[in-house]
Write a protein that holds these residues in place. Structure first.
Motif, PDB file in Angstrom:
ATOM      1  N   PHE A  63      -8.337   0.701   9.889  1.00 11.17           N
ATOM      2  CA  PHE A  63      -9.348   1.014   8.879  1.00 11.17           C
ATOM      3  C   PHE A  63      -8.773   0.745   7.497  1.00 11.17           C
ATOM      4  CE2 PHE A  63     -11.694   3.731   5.915  1.00 11.17           C
ATOM      5  CZ  PHE A  63     -12.982   3.326   6.197  1.00 11.17           C
ATOM      6  N   ARG A  64      -9.413  -0.171   6.790  1.00  7.94           N
ATOM      7  CA  ARG A  64      -8.967  -0.604   5.463  1.00  7.94           C
ATOM      8  C   ARG A  64      -9.594   0.272   4.389  1.00  7.94           C
ATOM      9  NH1 ARG A  64     -11.048  -3.691   1.303  1.00  7.94           N
ATOM     10  NH2 ARG A  64      -9.740  -5.280   0.321  1.00  7.94           N
ATOM     11  N   GLU A  65      -8.771   0.777   3.481  1.00 11.57           N
ATOM     12  CA  GLU A  65      -9.268   1.560   2.353  1.00 11.57           C
ATOM     13  C   GLU A  65      -9.890   0.632   1.299  1.00 11.57           C
ATOM     14  OE1 GLU A  65      -9.356   4.877   2.305  1.00 11.57           O
ATOM     15  OE2 GLU A  65      -8.421   4.899   4.294  1.00 11.57           O
ATOM     16  N   ALA A  98       4.806   2.821   4.394  1.00 14.87           N
ATOM     17  CA  ALA A  98       3.765   3.223   5.330  1.00 14.87           C
ATOM     18  C   ALA A  98       2.697   4.055   4.635  1.00 14.87           C
ATOM     19  CB  ALA A  98       4.382   4.000   6.489  1.00 14.87           C
ATOM     20  N   ALA A  99       3.136   4.919   3.717  1.00 10.08           N
ATOM     21  CA  ALA A  99       2.169   5.730   2.979  1.00 10.08           C
ATOM     22  C   ALA A  99       1.271   4.855   2.119  1.00 10.08           C
ATOM     23  CB  ALA A  99       2.892   6.758   2.122  1.00 10.08           C
ATOM     24  N   PHE A 108      -3.231  -5.578   3.447  1.00 10.88           N
ATOM     25  CA  PHE A 108      -3.665  -4.822   4.613  1.00 10.88           C
ATOM     26  C   PHE A 108      -3.322  -5.505   5.925  1.00 10.88           C
ATOM     27  CE2 PHE A 108      -6.556  -3.547   7.933  1.00 10.88           C
ATOM     28  CZ  PHE A 108      -6.433  -2.170   7.884  1.00 10.88           C
ATOM     29  N   ASP A 109      -3.583  -6.789   6.044  1.00 10.26           N
ATOM     30  CA  ASP A 109      -3.368  -7.484   7.311  1.00 10.26           C
ATOM     31  C   ASP A 109      -1.907  -7.361   7.754  1.00 10.26           C
ATOM     32  OD1 ASP A 109      -3.287  -9.160   9.479  1.00 10.26           O
ATOM     33  OD2 ASP A 109      -3.885 -10.961   8.411  1.00 10.26           O
ATOM     34  N   THR A 110      -0.986  -7.713   6.856  1.00 10.15           N
ATOM     35  CA  THR A 110       0.435  -7.656   7.192  1.00 10.15           C
ATOM     36  C   THR A 110       0.887  -6.235   7.492  1.00 10.15           C
ATOM     37  OG1 THR A 110       0.870  -9.584   5.797  1.00 10.15           O
ATOM     38  CG2 THR A 110       2.759  -8.176   6.358  1.00 10.15           C
ATOM     39  N   ALA A 111       0.477  -5.296   6.646  1.00 12.46           N
ATOM     40  CA  ALA A 111       0.901  -3.911   6.830  1.00 12.46           C
ATOM     41  C   ALA A 111       0.317  -3.310   8.103  1.00 12.46           C
ATOM     42  CB  ALA A 111       0.493  -3.076   5.616  1.00 12.46           C
TER      43      ALA A 111
END
Length: 579
Positions: A63-65, A98-99, A108-111
């Motif tokens: 889920f992307r913020e 991570a936070a 987002f994709d990489t993380a």
């Protein structure tokens, strides 16, 4: 996937900056991560655990913020209207950690591939159990939007989520999307299935005829000898944001004066702690906290704001702690209070990201979820297409999932313009992942997902956009009555959020040409709130999407149709490109 030792130490360092505990572990496997990242030292003598807006997601997901969460007027440049690096600086979080991934959209994709999925009720159950073990008497509060948002919840009319919440050990809840199953279904679940186990509180839901309470408004629970009152506040604008015909005999509303009277009443009854379990949205909660005295904390929902730091609001009675615990099971709030001499003397608050790879799933909950899904598994997992780009929804304007829905509506319905509701719920898919029926339904699973095709004048189109825009950007939070901005396909336009009502939407164009006020245009849409539209018998939007996927098995990267923003340069609720 588990993190390497080096990555895990980075997680712990970021967690410490976010108020999460720092611990040293030799290995970064799931067990040690669970012991360290979620080793939250107890504090005080009263504790509340808080989840909200899980939108029926039982399994871990991505889920992307948001990259656009604009604040205007008094809400500008203040929480929760901070995105990306602005939020990191505010909360003291390290970029790339991570936070940072949990609380922002950045990289987002990489993380997401690095840190894995979030949420999942089996993982939440483990975390809840661990925290309750260190906090005797802690209460688990559910802020609502729990029974809706997935295919399984729709097909079972919320029964799957009720069973999961009973297993999770929820003590108290309030509601919003729950009401879209209709009065009879809500009362059936509340009066029968939840009775004696989960208290459904909503002081602001009354009968339309005599103004009698529909649900219990508050409860008094003793925690370690401390009497604690919990007041429930359902979403005030349910009959406006959702179809009125689902709740024809009930009224809602913020009801500020009634709330003040209720707070005074529970204090007189001996409550030393007063918590408002709210589904107002954070801007409304912040205003409410400034005007109602005697509330120690507002545990809020609705706007899906994953805010790692609470906001302290001054009012005539002192201060109120205001929080919001994100969405989709991605976070669990922990509020610890030190109560002395009949009042809250101190507190600690943490919003814990639920990293599924770092928590061992609870066996009993995992078994329940497997049983609930088993009759529907084949249908849920049926592949429809593969996405080449990131598919997400969340933000004030278009996301790529929303763009896909608009594109499908325009093509299948042969309409040059499409509208899609500004819903905040819906899972994210990474590039290269399969779009299954379940992931598609995550975006559209409502009880009123009818498709409409309407002939509208250019002036009417502008009026619709202006009305929705005012619901989002009215400078008075009490007039913010819905979700994010309606998503628009085909049209381009400019938006000035800080302008007065009726002058925010500008430069409307179709195929590069100005929209003509008196010309009639064919507009496709879905999820109408009128009963007449439901009675018209149109197809459900997922039927249109499945038709579209049959000729689009490989879904190309989509660039969201974002408006040109005016007057928002430098606003910390807007990432550079709004991507």
């Amino acid at each position: 996937m588990s993190l390497s030792k080096r990555e895990f130490l980075g997680v712990l360092a970021a967690a410490a900056a976010a108020g999460l505990p720092l611990a040293r572990h030799a290995q970064a496997d799931t067990a040690s991560a669970q012991a360290g990242l979620y080793d939250v030292p107890p504090f005080g003598n009263v504790s509340f655990l808080h989840l909200t807006d899980c939108h029926a997601q039982l399994l871990p997901l991505y889920f992307r913020e948001p990259s656009v969460n604009l604040g205007v007027g008094p809400m500008a440049a203040r929480p929760p209207h901070l995105v990306g690096e602005h939020l990191l600086r505010y909360a003291g979080l390290r970029p790339g950690s991570a936070a940072a991934h949990a609380f922002t959209f950045l990289d987002f994709d990489t993380a997401a591939r690095r840190y894995g999925k979030v949420g999942g009720f089996a993982h939440l159950a483990t975390l809840v159990r661990q925290l309750k073990a260190s906090r005797p008497g802690a209460l688990l509060l559910d802020g609502g939007d729990t029974w809706q948002g997935s295919a399984l919840a729709l097909w079972t009319r919320g029964q799957d989520m009720v069973q999961a919440c009973l297993q999770l050990g929820v003590d108290v809840m309030t509601g919003h999307w729950e009401f879209t199953y209709g009065q009879a279904r809500v009362q059936e679940l509340v009066d029968k299935t939840l009775a004696g186990r989960i208290e459904f509180l909503a002081h602001n839901v009354k009968t339309a005829d005599f103004g009698d309470p529909v649900f219990k408004g508050w409860t008094l629970r003793e925690v370690n000898g401390v009497p604690c009152a919990i007041i429930g506040q359902a979403f005030p604008y349910t009959p406006i944001a959702n179809p009125r015909y689902f709740v024809p005999e009930w009224t809602f509303g913020i009801q500020e004066e009634a709330l003040q009277q209720l707070v005074d009443r529970v204090r007189a009854a001996g409550a030393q702690v007063v918590v408002l379990l709210s589904h107002n949205g954070m801007d409304v909660d912040l205003k409410l906290a400034s005007r109602v005295r005697g509330i120690d904390a507002i545990l809020g929902g609705h706007t899906h704001d994953g805010l790692p730091v609470p906001v302290l609001v001054d009012n005539a009675g002192g201060k109120t702690i205001v929080t919001n615990a994100g969405s989709h099971g991605k976070f669990l709030g922990v509020l610890d209070l030190q109560v002395r001499s009949g009042r809250v003397a101190d507190f600690r608050y943490r919003l814990l990201p639920v990293f599924a790879n770092q928590l061992q799933p609870d066996a009993a909950m995992a078994a329940l979820i497997e049983d609930l899904r088993a009759p529907h598994e084949a249908r849920l997992n049926e592949p429809l297409a593969v996405t080449e780009g990131l598919l997400y929804r969340r933000g004030n304007f278009n996301g790529t999932w929303d763009q896909l829905i608009c594109d499908a509506l325009m093509e299948v319905c042969d309409a040059p313009i499409a509208f899609s509701p500004g819903f905040r719920w819906g899972s994210t898919l990474l590039p290269g992942q399969t779009i299954t029926r379940e992931r598609m339904m995550d975006q559209v699973a409502t009880t009123y997902s009818y498709v409409t095709v309407t002939e509208m004048s250019g002036q009417t189109i502008k009026t619709v956009l202006e009305d929705v825009c005012d619901n989002l950007f009215n400078p008075d939070p009490y007039y913010q009555q819905g979700g994010d901005m309606v998503r628009v396909g085909g049209l381009s336009y400019a938006c000035e959020p800080g302008a007065p009502m009726g002058r925010r939407i500008q430069d409307l164009r179709l195929d590069g040409q100005p929209l003509q006020a008196d010309k009639i245009y064919r507009v496709a849409g879905w999820a109408p709130v009128s009963e007449a539209a439901a009675a018209a018998g149109g197809p459900m939007v997922w039927e249109v999407l499945e038709t579209w996927f049959k000729t689009h098995r490989q879904v190309r990267l989509r660039r969201p149709n974002q408006p040109r923003l005016i007057g928002m340069q430098g606003n910390p609720g807007w990432a550079a490109l709004g991507t």
